[in-house]
Design a protein around this motif. Structure first.
Motif, PDB file in Angstrom:
ATOM      1  N   ALA A  53     -20.660  -9.491  41.708  1.00  0.00           N
ATOM      2  CA  ALA A  53     -21.112  -9.185  43.070  1.00  0.00           C
ATOM      3  C   ALA A  53     -20.203  -8.125  43.674  1.00  0.00           C
ATOM      4  O   ALA A  53     -18.996  -8.105  43.425  1.00  0.00           O
ATOM      5  N   MET A  54     -20.786  -7.233  44.453  1.00  0.00           N
ATOM      6  CA  MET A  54     -20.023  -6.164  45.114  1.00  0.00           C
ATOM      7  C   MET A  54     -19.109  -6.786  46.173  1.00  0.00           C
ATOM      8  O   MET A  54     -19.569  -7.562  47.016  1.00  0.00           O
ATOM      9  N   PRO A  55     -17.803  -6.454  46.131  1.00  0.00           N
ATOM     10  CA  PRO A  55     -16.919  -6.976  47.184  1.00  0.00           C
ATOM     11  C   PRO A  55     -17.273  -6.356  48.542  1.00  0.00           C
ATOM     12  O   PRO A  55     -17.540  -5.165  48.632  1.00  0.00           O
ATOM     13  N   THR A  86     -18.139   9.241  29.551  1.00  0.00           N
ATOM     14  CA  THR A  86     -17.886   9.601  30.946  1.00  0.00           C
ATOM     15  C   THR A  86     -19.167   9.401  31.733  1.00  0.00           C
ATOM     16  O   THR A  86     -20.218   9.934  31.360  1.00  0.00           O
ATOM     17  N   VAL A  87     -19.087   8.586  32.772  1.00  0.00           N
ATOM     18  CA  VAL A  87     -20.263   8.289  33.600  1.00  0.00           C
ATOM     19  C   VAL A  87     -19.868   8.341  35.070  1.00  0.00           C
ATOM     20  O   VAL A  87     -18.696   8.474  35.419  1.00  0.00           O
ATOM     21  N   TRP A  88     -20.867   8.215  35.910  1.00  0.00           N
ATOM     22  CA  TRP A  88     -20.655   7.998  37.332  1.00  0.00           C
ATOM     23  C   TRP A  88     -21.122   6.588  37.663  1.00  0.00           C
ATOM     24  O   TRP A  88     -22.016   6.044  37.003  1.00  0.00           O
ATOM     25  N   GLY A  89     -20.520   6.028  38.691  1.00  0.00           N
ATOM     26  CA  GLY A  89     -20.953   4.701  39.118  1.00  0.00           C
ATOM     27  C   GLY A  89     -20.397   4.383  40.483  1.00  0.00           C
ATOM     28  O   GLY A  89     -19.475   5.041  40.972  1.00  0.00           O
ATOM     29  N   TYR A  90     -20.982   3.347  41.081  1.00  0.00           N
ATOM     30  CA  TYR A  90     -20.561   2.913  42.409  1.00  0.00           C
ATOM     31  C   TYR A  90     -19.549   1.778  42.293  1.00  0.00           C
ATOM     32  O   TYR A  90     -19.541   1.018  41.317  1.00  0.00           O
ATOM     33  N   GLY A  91     -18.749   1.654  43.331  1.00  0.00           N
ATOM     34  CA  GLY A  91     -17.841   0.523  43.452  1.00  0.00           C
ATOM     35  C   GLY A  91     -17.294   0.473  44.860  1.00  0.00           C
ATOM     36  O   GLY A  91     -17.522   1.389  45.666  1.00  0.00           O
ATOM     37  N   SER A  92     -16.585  -0.607  45.159  1.00  0.00           N
ATOM     38  CA  SER A  92     -15.993  -0.769  46.485  1.00  0.00           C
ATOM     39  C   SER A  92     -14.686   0.010  46.543  1.00  0.00           C
ATOM     40  O   SER A  92     -13.818  -0.170  45.684  1.00  0.00           O
ATOM     41  N   THR A  93     -14.526   0.858  47.560  1.00  0.00           N
ATOM     42  CA  THR A  93     -13.316   1.687  47.632  1.00  0.00           C
ATOM     43  C   THR A  93     -12.059   0.838  47.784  1.00  0.00           C
ATOM     44  O   THR A  93     -10.976   1.271  47.411  1.00  0.00           O
ATOM     45  N   ALA A  94     -12.204  -0.368  48.309  1.00  0.00           N
ATOM     46  CA  ALA A  94     -11.040  -1.239  48.479  1.00  0.00           C
ATOM     47  C   ALA A  94     -10.687  -1.961  47.179  1.00  0.00           C
ATOM     48  O   ALA A  94      -9.649  -2.619  47.100  1.00  0.00           O
ATOM     49  N   HIS A  95     -11.543  -1.869  46.169  1.00  0.00           N
ATOM     50  CA  HIS A  95     -11.332  -2.568  44.898  1.00  0.00           C
ATOM     51  C   HIS A  95     -11.578  -1.596  43.749  1.00  0.00           C
ATOM     52  O   HIS A  95     -12.688  -1.569  43.190  1.00  0.00           O
ATOM     53  N   PRO A  96     -10.544  -0.824  43.391  1.00  0.00           N
ATOM     54  CA  PRO A  96     -10.742   0.219  42.362  1.00  0.00           C
ATOM     55  C   PRO A  96     -11.286  -0.343  41.052  1.00  0.00           C
ATOM     56  O   PRO A  96     -11.992   0.361  40.324  1.00  0.00           O
ATOM     57  N   GLY A  97     -11.005  -1.608  40.756  1.00  0.00           N
ATOM     58  CA  GLY A  97     -11.507  -2.202  39.517  1.00  0.00           C
ATOM     59  C   GLY A  97     -12.983  -2.538  39.567  1.00  0.00           C
ATOM     60  O   GLY A  97     -13.548  -2.984  38.565  1.00  0.00           O
TER      61      GLY A  97
END
Ligand SMILES: [Cu+2]
Length: 651
Positions: A53-55, A86-97
């Motif tokens: 789940a996205m933080p 090498t890809v692009w993807g989304y994530g939470s900026t507060a959780h680099p992992g």
């Protein structure tokens, strides 16, 4: 679509759909790219990855807030010991992992808004912009940042670089299937570049509608978008369902999505069944480690790779030197990737599972079944796939399928019951869709199914004994929430899907009908013709004058499919009796849908074959306030090209 000749060229090049130019597009020579032979990739050596789940930044009964960026990174998509990609993807900026392909899943609840600040962080470690991973054709009608404020969102110029456009990359996120206000819908001309040190000073930094939507959002929320980002709010005032989010930049969506940015958005609550009735759980925020998930989203995509493990996308359409030089009318990847890994394996217990199937391919249609043999064709399904929902939520009742047809962007919410399968059994999710353009019909009869040794396989299930009781209700006994149908329509629109020769290739165009009932193709920039009045319900009769199936997607609405066939009066199949945001329009048929438009402003409807969408198979859909157009409320030119039929239709 990819032609047979192109496919032959592709197979000669090792199975990847890379097109081999004879003279070189626009008189150039192609850099040699060694494609990876997908037949060499070992299958079923890695477990399926289940996106977490996205933080969230904050959660409250009022709303959940997220800050989500798109970044470039390397990920193990091919099996371990093979090169990373090498890809692009989304994530939470507060959780680099948290960054991943696919992205973490946004878990939302009906009635509780979700606010996301979407940040374009396609920059390198020094803060300079990153160019695209894939060739970008600047001659299409596209975002075109080099055009500056006067020339953005138009056709650009070819400067002779064989890679096409190499500048900073526009991004704008669309929540596919969301009932979103216009400023939060991810309009194709509301894109924005990253904040970077080296942005050329004469470039447009944002698309043509960005400022208007930024003002609207500020008016509504008091919050102003920061440069290189946009903040959207999703009301979640629709049925519980499986949505997904992905890029929607004008003329660039095919490459942006192919590079990886996509994620699920699971909307729960509302009309959802009580906990325990359906197989669960699915990943939630702050889950402890080692939770067993029985509700699993499956993002199925086709991808081709270079021998170095990088993503491969055709960089030439054909041997013709005419425009558009880097556009290809369809894409057929040589490998199947599920949740970001090639041909993974899923250990299942002898119990029921819920799978949220999503076709995230650019242009591949999937015909999926659960079979005992990976390569036997025709596939002999051994377990039914019980469909309980479609794009917009639950079906009226569960529908058992031997084979599920899934066009690009469509979702099928399904239950597969492994209870009676002996432990130790291996089963396969196989694909009998074609390796090139889909025209409907039966695999092995009307077309050759996908290569049984590569793209004809998706996922392996390994069945083990159950470690706990299964409280979920068997699918054949399930009672799904009931819903009333849409009311009578105020208007019927007659629309068309068309093929036109352009330069050396066929392009596909949406359009209306002329006075003699022939298709009248229109482009993205032609006067707006689809302008429902706010609060109206409309029937759209979409006539397909092409030889192929097109997945037709309307923004803002979850519509009903009324009928298909030559007259549009044949009843839809049981799996199409729920709500849809993307419908398959079959060749020479009339696809009749009914939709209720209750949000004003600028939206779009388009083909979800991304190569078609990017080259003009998209049209504005502007919902006008009652009493006529107000400036800024979808106030584009109102000239209707042909008179529309006004009538009532109860469907
Ligand atoms: Cu299309």
């Amino acid at each position: 679509m990819v032609t047979r000749r192109q496919l032959l060229a592709a197979s000669a090049a090792g199975g990847a759909a890379v097109l081999v130019p004879a003279g070189g597009a626009a008189g150039r020579a192609l850099a040699a790219v060694a494609p990876l032979d997908a037949g060499e990739i070992p299958k079923y050596v890695v477990p399926l990855r289940i996106p977490p789940a996205m933080p969230a930044v904050t959660t409250s009964p009022e709303r959940d807030e997220y800050v989500i960026a798109v970044r470039q990174f390397r990920q193990q998509i091919l099996p371990p010991s093979w090169p990373r990609t090498t890809v692009w993807g989304y994530g939470s900026t507060a959780h680099p992992g948290s960054f991943g392909y696919p992205a973490p899943t946004i878990m939302a609840r009906v009635g509780r808004p979700v606010r996301v600040t979407w940040v374009n962080q396609l920059v390198d470690g020094r803060g300079d912009y990153l160019p695209h991973l894939l060739p970008v054709d600047p001659t299409l009608h596209w975002a075109n940042p080099p055009g500056g404020p006067a020339g953005r969102d138009r056709h650009g110029h070819w400067d002779g670089d064989p890679q096409g456009y190499r500048g900073p990359v526009p991004q704008v996120v669309h929540l596919h299937g969301g009932h979103s206000p216009q400023e939060s819908d991810g309009h194709s001309e509301a894109w924005y570049l990253p904040v970077a040190r080296d942005l050329p000073s004469d470039f447009a930094l944002t698309g043509s509608t960005y400022r208007e939507f930024r003002s609207r959002f500020a008016e509504a929320s008091g919050l102003r978008w920061a440069p290189g980002s946009a903040t959207f709010e999703y009301a979640n005032d629709q049925r519980s369902c499986t949505l997904w989010y992905h890029d929607h930049s004008l003329g660039l969506t095919r490459e942006n999505v192919y590079a990886g940015p996509a994620g699920f958005y699971l909307l729960g609550g509302g009309d959802d069944l009580p906990e325990g009735v359906l197989p669960g759980p699915t990943p939630a925020r702050n889950d402890p480690p080692n939770v067993r998930y029985h509700d699993i989203p499956l993002l199925i995509q086709d991808r081709s790779f270079t021998a170095d493990g990088d993503l491969l996308y055709p960089d030439a359409r054909s041997s013709h030197g005419d425009v558009p030089p880097l556009w290809t009318s369809g894409f057929s990847g040589s490998a199947i990737v599920v949740n970001g890994r090639t041909w993974p394996t899923l250990t299942v217990q002898r119990r029921r599972y819920r799978f949220r199937l999503l076709n995230g391919c650019n242009s591949r249609f999937l015909l999926l079944s659960v079979a005992a043999h990976a390569t036997a064709r025709p596939a002999r399904p051994v377990l039914p796939v019980w469909q309980i929902g479609s794009d917009g939520g639950f079906l009226p009742e569960p529908v058992p399928h031997e084979r599920v047809t899934l066009g690009p962007a469509q979702r099928v919410d399904a239950i597969v019951d492994f209870t009676d399968v002996p432990a130790g059994t291996e089963l396969y999710l196989v694909n009998e869709g074609p390796d090139w353009a889909y025209a409907g019909g039966r695999p092995g009869v009307d077309f050759d199914p996908a290569d049984p040794h590569t793209t004809g396989q998706v996922l392996r299930f390994v069945v083990t004994d159950a470690t706990g009781a299964d409280s979920s209700v068997p699918p054949e006994q399930l009672r799904l929430p009931s819903h009333s149908r849409l009311g009578p329509a105020q208007r019927v629109r007659r629309l068309s899907l068309n093929e036109r020769r352009s330069g050396g290739s066929m392009i596909m165009l949406l359009g209306v009908l002329d006075e003699r009932g022939r298709g009248l193709p229109l482009r993205w920039s032609d006067p707006v013709t689809e302008q429902p009045t706010l609060g109206d319900t409309e029937v759209w009769e979409v006539r397909n004058f092409t030889r192929h199936v097109h997945p037709v997607h309307l923004h803002q609405v979850q519509f009903e499919l009324l009928g298909r066939g030559h007259s549009g009066r044949s009843l839809p199949g049981p799996g199409d009796r729920g709500r849809l945001d993307t419908v398959l329009a079959y060749p020479w048929e009339v696809t009749r849908i009914k939709a209720h438009f209750d949000l004003p402003g600028r939206y779009a409807w388009h083909c979800h074959l991304l190569e078609h969408e990017d080259n003009e198979m998209m049209r504005p859909l502007n919902v006008l306030p009652r009493g006529g157009a107000a400036a800024g409320d979808g106030g584009s030119p109102t000239g209707a090209v042909v008179p529309e039929t006004v009538s009532t239709d109860a469907g």
